[in-house]
Design a protein around this motif. Structure first.
Motif, mmCIF file in Angstrom:
data_model
loop_
_atom_site.group_PDB
_atom_site.id
_atom_site.type_symbol
_atom_site.label_atom_id
_atom_site.label_comp_id
_atom_site.label_asym_id
_atom_site.label_seq_id
_atom_site.Cartn_x
_atom_site.Cartn_y
_atom_site.Cartn_z
ATOM 1 N N UNK A 21 20.498 5.544 -32.955
ATOM 2 C CA UNK A 21 21.341 6.471 -32.626
ATOM 3 C C UNK A 21 21.527 7.347 -33.661
ATOM 4 N N UNK A 22 21.765 6.753 -35.040
ATOM 5 C CA UNK A 22 22.047 7.828 -36.335
ATOM 6 C C UNK A 22 20.790 8.738 -36.640
ATOM 7 N N UNK A 23 19.485 8.342 -36.114
ATOM 8 C CA UNK A 23 18.557 9.206 -36.505
ATOM 9 C C UNK A 23 18.443 10.260 -35.426
ATOM 10 N N UNK A 24 19.114 9.906 -34.066
ATOM 11 C CA UNK A 24 18.936 11.092 -33.250
ATOM 12 C C UNK A 24 20.387 11.863 -33.266
ATOM 13 N N UNK A 25 21.255 11.459 -34.127
ATOM 14 C CA UNK A 25 22.461 12.352 -34.303
ATOM 15 C C UNK A 25 23.484 12.071 -33.238
ATOM 16 N N UNK A 26 23.470 11.068 -32.594
ATOM 17 C CA UNK A 26 24.397 10.597 -31.660
ATOM 18 C C UNK A 26 25.673 9.947 -32.193
ATOM 19 N N UNK A 27 25.278 9.293 -33.622
ATOM 20 C CA UNK A 27 26.707 8.587 -34.393
ATOM 21 C C UNK A 27 26.539 9.149 -35.654
ATOM 22 N N UNK A 28 27.670 9.211 -36.442
ATOM 23 C CA UNK A 28 27.602 9.839 -37.782
ATOM 24 C C UNK A 28 27.428 8.706 -38.763
ATOM 25 N N UNK A 29 27.542 7.718 -38.677
ATOM 26 C CA UNK A 29 27.318 6.619 -39.783
ATOM 27 C C UNK A 29 26.771 5.410 -38.867
ATOM 28 N N UNK A 30 26.408 4.267 -39.597
ATOM 29 C CA UNK A 30 25.995 3.073 -39.312
ATOM 30 C C UNK A 30 26.815 2.125 -39.925
#
Length: 407
Positions: A52-61
């Motif tokens: 999700x982070x790599x696709x830009x759906x979330x800002x952080x892990x």
């Protein structure tokens, strides 16, 4: 191979979620991703968050500690019974907090949590009972707490709960130079505080500007109540107060102190009485006896004594004397009395006929004056009386005999 296939599958589903703006949540995707691939929840969550982070759906892990998991996959026995595995829902933490708005230093408090689908709970690595969903502890400084709940297949980790204890404001000292004073006398108030940002002084509910000082001088016109209030470094804690009372006291005064007898014989008794005003303590000297609350006392002095009444209160003291003179009785030692001589009185024998005529004569003899006075006279007087009475008896006896002969 599983991870590569999973990567393409996850990538496709995440793109569909973003493009179609579906109501399917990423959390649901995590759940199905874990169940389809027999992965532990932490592992599945980390993989989905990474994509999700790599696709830009979330800002952080979110940080995840995977070091405690020896194997990312569920064991074979669970895979064989996949229908049972599907019924186990992921453990989830709903709330993790404390039960008070602030924590005081070195004071016990409760950490509470709310979670679902879990059978074990750990706080900072220590297993805690789950019956009440609370954990009591106390701290002396900054501390971080973390909750972990888990079931047979899933584990949930809370965000760290950071707690900074606050210090309760303290009044170490609050004193007056004198608490009982005379009218128009000056009083000095002093105080010491700790862990407070400011303090306020009230005298009879009137605020006094202390200007960050730790003392105040004043002259009370009447008895007053002084109150010091200190405020905490934060706005969460209530203020702390302490009071000090100051009393205006009149001078002590002896109204009277006297004895009912100023001169007495030895072994006699006296009654001392007194009255005093504004006294809190009364002592009778030289007896050193506290007679506070009394107004009189009975004594039996054995020698001449000066009694002193001492009355006092917090601001004054007064004394008054009362002398009592004792007269001693004479001492009678080795007193002997002279031997009394024997007294023999020879009375004539009288042979009287018991006729009615001489009964009066017998009565006269019985009523003779010497008979009644015999035991009430002194030795010298007794001799004189007996001489007179004997003469009278002889005379009457002669008359009686003469009458008897004539008859």
């Amino acid at each position: 191979m599983i991870l590569l296939a999973t990567k393409e599958n996850v990538h496709h589903k995440l793109n569909n979620v973003a493009k179609s703006n579906s109501k399917v949540k990423i959390e649901t995707l995590k759940y199905f991703f874990a169940t389809e691939n027999f992965l532990f929840k932490e592992v599945a969550d980390y993989i989905i968050d990474s994509f999700s982070y790599s696709l830009g759906h979330i800002d952080s892990i979110e940080n995840s500690d995977l070091t405690e998991i020896n194997d990312w996959f569920i064991d074979n026995s669970t895979q064989d019974n996949f229908s049972i595995y599907q019924k186990v829902k992921p453990a989830k933490i709903i709330d993790f907090s404390i039960n008070v708005p602030f924590v005081e230093e070195n004071q016990p408090f409760l950490i509470q949590w709310e979670a679902i689908n879990y059978s074990r709970a750990y706080i900072n690595g220590e297993e805690v009972p789950i019956s009440n969903n609370e954990y009591e502890t106390k701290i002396s400084g900054y501390q971080k707490f973390q909750l972990i709940v888990e079931n047979e297949h899933y584990k949930a980790i809370s965000k760290p709960l950071e707690i900074q204890p606050v210090r309760t404001p303290q009044i170490l000292e609050f004193n007056a130079s004198e608490t009982h004073i005379r009218k128009d006398e000056e009083v000095l108030l002093t105080w010491k505080t700790k862990d407070s940002k400011r303090s306020t002084l009230f005298i009879n509910n009137k605020e006094i500007n202390t200007q960050q000082k730790n003392e105040h001088r004043f002259i009370p016109r009447s008895s007053v109540i002084c109150e010091l209030t200190v405020y905490a470094l934060n706005d969460l804690q209530p203020p702390v107060s302490k009071t000090c009372n100051i009393f205006i006291v009149d001078r002590v005064r002896i109204i009277h102190f006297r004895s009912n007898k100023n001169r007495i014989l030895e072994s006699d008794k006296i009654l001392l009485s007194w009255s005093a005003a504004n006294a809190t303590k009364i002592v009778l000297l030289p007896l050193q006896e506290d007679v506070s609350g009394l107004s009189q006392i009975e004594l039996s002095p054995t020698k001449t004594t000066t009694y002193t009444l001492e009355v006092s209160n917090e601001v004054s003291r007064e004394r008054q004397d009362c002398p009592v003179i004792i007269h001693s009785l004479p001492k009678l030692d080795n007193i002997s009395f002279p031997t009394m001589p024997s007294l023999v009185i020879a009375l004539p024998e009288i042979n009287l006929n018991t006729t009615h005529k001489n009964n009066s004569i017998v009565r006269q003899l019985k009523n003779a004056r010497w008979y009644n006075k015999l035991f009430s006279l002194s030795y010298g007087s007794l001799i004189s009386v007996l001489r007179v009475e004997l003469k009278g008896i002889n005379k009457k006896t002669s008359q009686i005999f003469n009458r008897s002969k004539n008859e």
